[in-house]
Write an enzyme that holds these catalytic residues in place. Structure first.
Site, mmCIF file in Angstrom:
data_model
loop_
_atom_site.group_PDB
_atom_site.id
_atom_site.type_symbol
_atom_site.label_atom_id
_atom_site.label_comp_id
_atom_site.label_asym_id
_atom_site.label_seq_id
_atom_site.Cartn_x
_atom_site.Cartn_y
_atom_site.Cartn_z
ATOM 1 C CG LEU A 117 47.758 61.835 136.098
ATOM 2 C CD1 LEU A 117 47.711 60.150 136.457
ATOM 3 C CD2 LEU A 117 48.289 62.262 137.291
ATOM 4 C CG ASP A 118 52.493 65.817 132.773
ATOM 5 O OD1 ASP A 118 51.798 66.640 132.691
ATOM 6 O OD2 ASP A 118 53.646 65.887 133.569
ATOM 7 C CG PHE A 119 52.155 61.514 126.641
ATOM 8 C CD1 PHE A 119 50.945 61.100 125.817
ATOM 9 C CD2 PHE A 119 53.359 60.969 126.140
ATOM 10 C CE1 PHE A 119 50.986 60.294 124.611
ATOM 11 C CE2 PHE A 119 53.155 60.117 124.594
ATOM 12 C CZ PHE A 119 52.021 59.702 124.060
#
Ligand code: URA
Length: 230
Positions: A101-103
């Site tokens: 997942l993105d930051f």
């Protein structure tokens, strides 16, 4: 690796002995007698000949984490905290993430040392739906669901995305179900309409749903039943 190859690689057995051991039903993988020379021995399998252990095997571990915003989906990062920093378990270097997942994306993240399990979970052929709750900057129009259902062309990868389902929850919020996990896929899909994703939260990966009892940053082991669903 095939069991016949695994056994022949041991200095004590030649090919003929390996064939005999299998025919005589003297080999067990994870407690089950095997006669098929093609049977698979995995890194984590226990292998016995009669009452003697040839490979001890290792415990498979599967965790569900509620990923908080502001942490990197990586095992190591020089600048930011990683999801692995949230896991307090021995031999953490054996663990990997199944579906990043993105930051700033929050929600369900699965972490394991079981390579074939995570491959089944993430390989595009499996077509497991990943379900996201999305909030956007602008209103989400009715044309979005049509376009997402048809698939969007991603020039960088030169591919059209698999049909995705969009359920509108409010003017700027929706639930999106996609079967792939392309780089920044959800943001790029909304980006097609110049609409910025402000909040992104993964609720589900196939049959595995983020446990309500887990607060951001918390994790738990999966049950045998949950592991068996994949
Ligand atoms: N799609 C995105 O754009 N970001 C994520 O973190 C997951 C899916």
């Amino acid at each position: 690796m095939r069991v016949d190859r695994f056994l022949s690689n041991l200095p004590r057995f030649n090919r003929k002995q390996v064939r005999l051991l299998l025919v005589e039903k003297r080999i067990r993988i994870d407690g089950e007698i095997v006669c098929d020379p093609h049977a698979e021995v995995r890194e984590f399998s226990r292998v016995d000949v009669d009452d003697e252990v040839l490979q001890l095997g290792k415990a498979l571990r599967h965790f569900m984490l509620h990923k908080p915003a502001g942490c990197v989906s990586a095992t190591r990062d020089p600048q930011h905290p990683t999801v692995l920093d949230l896991i307090h378990e021995p031999d953490k270097d054996e663990l990997h993430i199944a579906g990043r997942l993105d930051f700033n994306t929050t929600g369900l993240m699965l972490i394991t040392n079981d390579g074939s399990w995570s491959r089944r979970l993430t390989q595009p052929q499996t077509k497991l739906p990943k379900v996201y709750y999305v909030e956007t900057e602008q209103d989400i129009g009715p044309e979005y669901a049509i376009k997402f259902g048809e698939g969007l062309y991603f020039a960088f990868e030169d591919l059209t995305t698999q049909p995705a389902e969009l359920e509108l929850l409010g003017p700027k919020s929706a639930r999106l179900s996609i079967v792939e996990g392309r780089y920044h896929q959800v943001k790029r899909m909304f980006g097609h309409f110049d609409n910025k994703v402000m909040r992104l939260h993964r609720e589900r990966m196939g049959p595995l749903v983020l446990d309500d009892a887990l607060k951001p940053g918390e994790y738990r082991s999966l049950s045998d039943e949950e592991i068996g669903l994949i």
